[in-house]
Each structure stands twice: as C-alpha cells, then as structure tokens.
Design an enzyme around this catalytic site. Structure first.
Site, PDB file in Angstrom:
ATOM      1  N   SER A  25       0.833  -1.202   0.000  1.00  0.00           N
ATOM      2  CA  SER A  25       0.000   0.000   0.000  1.00  0.00           C
ATOM      3  C   SER A  25       0.869   1.255   0.000  1.00  0.00           C
ATOM      4  CB  SER A  25      -0.946   0.008   1.211  1.00  0.00           C
ATOM      5  OG  SER A  25      -0.219  -0.116   2.417  1.00  0.00           O
ATOM      6  N   ASN A 112      -2.732  -1.970  13.218  1.00  0.00           N
ATOM      7  CA  ASN A 112      -4.200  -1.846  13.091  1.00  0.00           C
ATOM      8  C   ASN A 112      -4.725  -0.569  13.737  1.00  0.00           C
ATOM      9  OD1 ASN A 112      -3.851  -4.320  11.981  1.00  0.00           O
ATOM     10  ND2 ASN A 112      -4.831  -5.489  13.627  1.00  0.00           N
ATOM     11  N   THR A 157     -39.821  25.389 -11.667  1.00  0.00           N
ATOM     12  CA  THR A 157     -40.049  24.040 -11.151  1.00  0.00           C
ATOM     13  C   THR A 157     -40.304  23.202 -12.403  1.00  0.00           C
ATOM     14  OG1 THR A 157     -42.438  24.270 -10.929  1.00  0.00           O
ATOM     15  CG2 THR A 157     -41.129  24.893  -9.008  1.00  0.00           C
ATOM     16  N   HIS A 158     -39.868  21.970 -12.388  1.00  0.00           N
ATOM     17  CA  HIS A 158     -39.958  21.113 -13.588  1.00  0.00           C
ATOM     18  C   HIS A 158     -39.247  21.758 -14.785  1.00  0.00           C
ATOM     19  CE1 HIS A 158     -43.280  18.968 -11.476  1.00  0.00           C
ATOM     20  NE2 HIS A 158     -43.554  20.201 -11.046  1.00  0.00           N
ATOM     21  N   SER A 279     -13.687  24.945 -29.300  1.00  0.00           N
ATOM     22  CA  SER A 279     -13.787  23.701 -30.054  1.00  0.00           C
ATOM     23  C   SER A 279     -12.658  23.664 -31.072  1.00  0.00           C
ATOM     24  CB  SER A 279     -15.135  23.647 -30.771  1.00  0.00           C
ATOM     25  OG  SER A 279     -15.063  22.784 -31.881  1.00  0.00           O
ATOM     26  N   LYS A 285     -17.424  28.218 -30.849  1.00  0.00           N
ATOM     27  CA  LYS A 285     -17.812  27.565 -29.594  1.00  0.00           C
ATOM     28  C   LYS A 285     -17.094  28.110 -28.364  1.00  0.00           C
ATOM     29  CE  LYS A 285     -20.196  24.536 -28.894  1.00  0.00           C
ATOM     30  NZ  LYS A 285     -20.370  23.129 -29.136  1.00  0.00           N
ATOM     31  N   ASN A 287     -17.293  26.469 -24.682  1.00  0.00           N
ATOM     32  CA  ASN A 287     -17.923  25.367 -23.952  1.00  0.00           C
ATOM     33  C   ASN A 287     -17.691  25.464 -22.446  1.00  0.00           C
ATOM     34  OD1 ASN A 287     -18.847  24.163 -26.342  1.00  0.00           O
ATOM     35  ND2 ASN A 287     -16.868  23.149 -26.662  1.00  0.00           N
ATOM     36  N   GLU A 292     -19.167  21.193 -16.754  1.00  0.00           N
ATOM     37  CA  GLU A 292     -19.464  19.813 -17.168  1.00  0.00           C
ATOM     38  C   GLU A 292     -18.630  18.802 -16.384  1.00  0.00           C
ATOM     39  OE1 GLU A 292     -20.278  19.677 -21.775  1.00  0.00           O
ATOM     40  OE2 GLU A 292     -18.813  21.224 -21.310  1.00  0.00           O
TER      41      GLU A 292
HETATM   42  N1  ARG Z   1      -1.331  -1.125   5.289  1.00  0.00           N
HETATM   43  C1  ARG Z   1      -2.313  -1.586   6.207  1.00  0.00           C
HETATM   44  C2  ARG Z   1      -3.658  -0.885   5.946  1.00  0.00           C
HETATM   45  O1  ARG Z   1      -3.640   0.074   5.298  1.00  0.00           O
HETATM   46  C3  ARG Z   1      -1.885  -1.324   7.609  1.00  0.00           C
HETATM   47  C4  ARG Z   1      -2.436  -2.273   8.597  1.00  0.00           C
HETATM   48  C5  ARG Z   1      -1.866  -3.619   8.373  1.00  0.00           C
HETATM   49  N2  ARG Z   1      -2.255  -4.512   9.387  1.00  0.00           N
HETATM   50  C6  ARG Z   1      -2.062  -5.821   9.283  1.00  0.00           C
HETATM   51  N3  ARG Z   1      -2.476  -6.558  10.230  1.00  0.00           N
HETATM   52  N4  ARG Z   1      -1.560  -6.356   8.207  1.00  0.00           N
HETATM   53  O2  ARG Z   1      -4.691  -1.320   6.393  1.00  0.00           O
END
Ligand code: ARG
Length: 460
Positions: A25, A112, A157-158, A279, A285, A287, A292
């Site tokens: 991650s 955690n 409205t509408h 455009s 144009k 735009n 959007e």
């Molecule tokens: N990279 C993990 C996350 O974003 C961190 C927690 C990982 N915990 C574990 N027990 N592997 O959730």
C-alpha cells in the site's frame, strides 16, 4: 528479504514478489506520512512518560522521526514494496538510525490501531481544509447576491417558469446548501475525533500505556472505549465520503443549471472565458467544460461511497486486510471535491448575469399568476376557486396571445366585482415580487436582510 519484514520471526521463507506487489500500500498510503509521524511521536513520548522508554530515549525517537519526516518532505526516502506500507517504512527508517531503540517504538501498538489513527488525523485535516473551501465558495455566492440585488429572474419548477425570484434569493439558496455541507462536516468531525491508538491489535495491551496522554498530545476529543470496535471502525470514513458525496451532488446540480443557463436558448449567464474552452473544429464555440467536469466528477465521489459500503459490509470484527482498500476511496473523493470547490469559487466570482437578456423575457411565462391567485384568496375567494379562475384567465391569455396584465378589467370583474383596477397592483413581475411577504420568501425586505446577515456571517 524476510529480515526486512515486521513479522520476520514466524516465517522462514521470503514473500513471493507478486504477493508483495499485490499487497503493498506504500504506493498510496505514503500520503499519510506526516500524520504517521505525529502519531508516532505522541506514542513515543507517552512511552517515555510511563517508563516503557526513558524520557531521553523518547526524545531521541521523536527527533529521529522529525528527520525522517524531513527526508520524505525532500523526496529523499526510497520507497519499496517489500516494506509494504508507510508505517513500516518509517519504522525501518527509525531502526536504521537508532538500532534497538528504534525497535521499541511499536511497543503497545499495532499497525491496526496505527493506520486508523493516521487516517483519522488525515481526515480531520481534510475536513478543516474543506471547510475553508466551502466558506470561500459561500463568499463568492454572497458577493454575487450583493452585486445582483434588485435583479429579478424566473424561478423554475420542472424546468418550467414558475414564479419570479430575486437573483439574490437564488444565490443565497446555494449559500444555504453549502452551510449544511459545512455543518455536516463539523458533525462528522466529532466522530472522527475519537482516539483509536491504544486499541493495539484488537484487544488492547497488557503494557501500562497512557491513552489519555496520547489523546491530549494529538488533540482528540475523547478515547475510543472499545478496542475491538475501534480497530476496524471505518464509520467515520463512510460518513466523511457521504459528506463529500453530498457536496459533489450540490455542485453537480448547480453546474447543470449553469450549463443550461449559459446556452443561447437561455442566455442568462456570461461565463468567464478563462473557465471555458473552445472547439477544435467549430470556431464560434465556448464550452462550459469546468461546469461539465464538475457535474461528471460527482460520479467518482458517489462511486467512492459505494466502494466503501461494499468494502465494509460483511466484515467480521476486528481488523481485516480488506480495510487497506479504504484509502483509494477516501483520497480520491477528497481530491475530487477539493478540486471542484477550488475552481467553483473563482468561476462564480467572474460570472455575470446577462441582465438585459433576462429582463427582455421576464414577463413571459405567467410568473405572476400565483400571486394573482393569492390576491383573490386574500379577497376571500376559496383557494380552489381562485386557482380555477386564474387558470381560465391564463387560458384566455394564451388564446389572445397576451399577458395577464393586458386582459381587460372585465376579465377580473366576475371574481372580484369592482376590483378590476386594483388587481393590476399585483400583476407583472415587479409587482408580484413586491407582493411576497412570508419569512424565507423572495420578499425584497426579507432577501435584503439575509444578504446583509450572510455578508456578516461569511466575512473575516
Ligand atoms: N497497510 C495496512 C492498511 O492500510 C496497515 C495495517 C496492516 N495490518 C495488518 N495486520 N496487516 O490497512
């Protein structure tokens, strides 16, 4: 490479390269580094207070963490998927600097509770940033309300002409929506602001940690009562992305309205050149791409909310690795909404109403018919009778191709004998506007007061 892992002892073999790439991650959670460092410094100092580190050791850890922060700021840290996430990278940096002392930082804590603490700190800052952006957009709408005071536009409205409204009333409608968005974020912030750290893996710890000290250091309002709950609680993230989804929805509706209003058919708005594009083939144009894209990007944000719901639905207590996937949704939803708000404010500031074009057609569409009906009601005609009567007058106008004000006195006589002349006091758009009186209506005095009040509220 198993020696690099935080769980090395249990394993004999290294991790498969594909698995490392699949489970990492660091490519996206590096964004949490500042908050990870802050949380680790608070944790280390607390460990120093309770005797799990000496106070001097705690300060050395905190100082080394500052160095690591500066290294990341400067873009000098090498990120590697074998170190998985930001938490491990920072801990590794600490161990490289401090050896065994660095190996003590993770005492009484788990990734955690660490990751959700970081995330809460990050979301708290994001909420504060958003509040500033929302306030700026409110200011832009209040400035428009102030500038366009006295201008009357059709209310729909509408998407059919309904009743006339003051342009200032219209702009303030968006100020109200944005205020609800700010209030909602402030409310969400209360639940963000509960400290998870100290829940450790899921059950707390047998070590004598002091969560109150960490709470104070990190500015949380309270401490999560149940370790099992908080270690996997992502309610705050869903709430946050819900708030973002509603902001995106408000912006999308507004953008749609202004796309329509800037067409040749409507010709209500003069959008700034700097916020439009041309455009490649049609020379004439101009735009409304910013509008959007604002409308289009709302889909991403609402999608992020679905992403989070599906992610947490069916997860047993406590931490499950699925939760790592929460960050994509949170970061992308925030970036998208912050981006939309940042361009919305200058766009609103630089957009002018095409007053002449609006005024040239303001008497079209029987915008005064409801006020006429109310005039009859005030003269004791039952509402349904008055409704039917005015409906017939409108039909007559359509046949004669004229406006209500152009009908002869006799047309009104039947319903209000002798009132045929007085009735003209509420006919025509200017008279209709002047007739409004209820609280929160488009009554000129009411709107003037609100423009003033909002001006004070959003200033400074
Ligand atoms: N990279 C993990 C996350 O974003 C961190 C927690 C990982 N915990 C574990 N027990 N592997 O959730």
């Amino acid at each position: 490479m198993s020696g690099q892992k935080t769980w090395g002892g249990r394993f004999t073999g290294g991790t498969d390269r594909q698995v490392e790439a699949f489970t990492e991650s660091i490519s996206f959670d590096r964004r949490l580094y500042r908050h990870d460092i802050l949380a680790s410094q608070a944790h280390a100092r607390m460990l120093g207070e309770v005797g799990l580190l000496t106070p001097a050791e705690a300060e050395r850890v905190a100082a080394a963490l500052d160095e690591i922060g500066a290294e990341i700021d400067a873009g000098k840290m090498t990120f590697s998927i074998s170190l998985e996430d930001i938490h491990t990278h920072i801990e590794r940096g600490l161990i490289d600097r401090l050896g065994d002392l660095g190996r003590k930082l993770h005492t009484g804590r788990s990734r955690n509770d660490q990751v959700v603490t970081d995330l809460k700190l990050w979301v708290r800052d994001a909420i504060d940033d958003l509040d500033g952006l929302l306030l700026d957009l409110q200011r832009a709408f209040v400035e428009s309300a102030d500038r366009e005071q006295g201008v009357v536009i059709p209310g729909y409205t509408h998407l059919q002409r309904a009743q006339p409204v003051l342009a200032a009333h219209y702009f303030l409608a968006y100020v109200e929506k944005l205020q609800r968005d700010r209030d909602r974020l402030a409310d969400c912030r209360k639940r963000v602001n509960v400290l998870p750290l100290g829940a450790a893996a899921l059950a707390g710890t047998s070590l004598p940690i002091d969560r109150e000290s960490v709470r104070q250091k990190l500015g949380f309002e309270s401490i999560a009562r149940n370790s099992l709950d908080v270690s996997s609680d992502r309610d705050f993230a869903l709430e946050f992305v819900f708030c973002l989804s509603l902001i995106a929805t408000h912006l999308s509706g507004w953008a749609e309205e202004w796309v329509i209003w800037s067409t040749t058919e409507f010709n209500f708005l003069d959008l700034p050149d700097a916020f439009c594009t041309g455009s490649s083939i049609m020379p004439h144009k101009k735009n409304p791409d910013v509008l959007e894209l604002t409308r289009g990007k709302s889909g991403r944000v609402i999608g992020a909310l679905q992403h989070l719901f599906v992610l947490v639905k069916g997860l047993p207590l406590a931490y499950n690795r699925d939760l790592q996937e929460d960050k994509h949704a949170i970061f992308d939803a925030f970036d998208t909404v912050a981006g939309c708000l940042s361009v919305a404010a200058p766009l609103v500031r630089q957009t002018k109403l095409r007053r002449e074009s609006i005024a040239s057609r303001i008497e079209d569409g029987f915008l005064d018919s409801t006020t006429l009906m109310e005039w009859f009601i005030a003269r004791e005609l039952p509402m349904r009778t008055a409704h039917e009567l005015v409906g017939k007058l409108v039909r007559e106008c359509e046949q004669r191709k004229c406006r209500l004000v152009e009908l002869p006195d006799e047309a009104f006589e039947a319903a209000s004998p002798g009132g045929g002349a007085d009735v003209r006091a509420v006919l025509g758009v200017a008279n209709a506007i002047a007739a409004f009186r209820s609280y929160g209506s488009t009554a000129p005095a009411e709107v003037e007061r609100q423009v003033r009040e909002w001006g004070e509220r959003v200033s400074g």
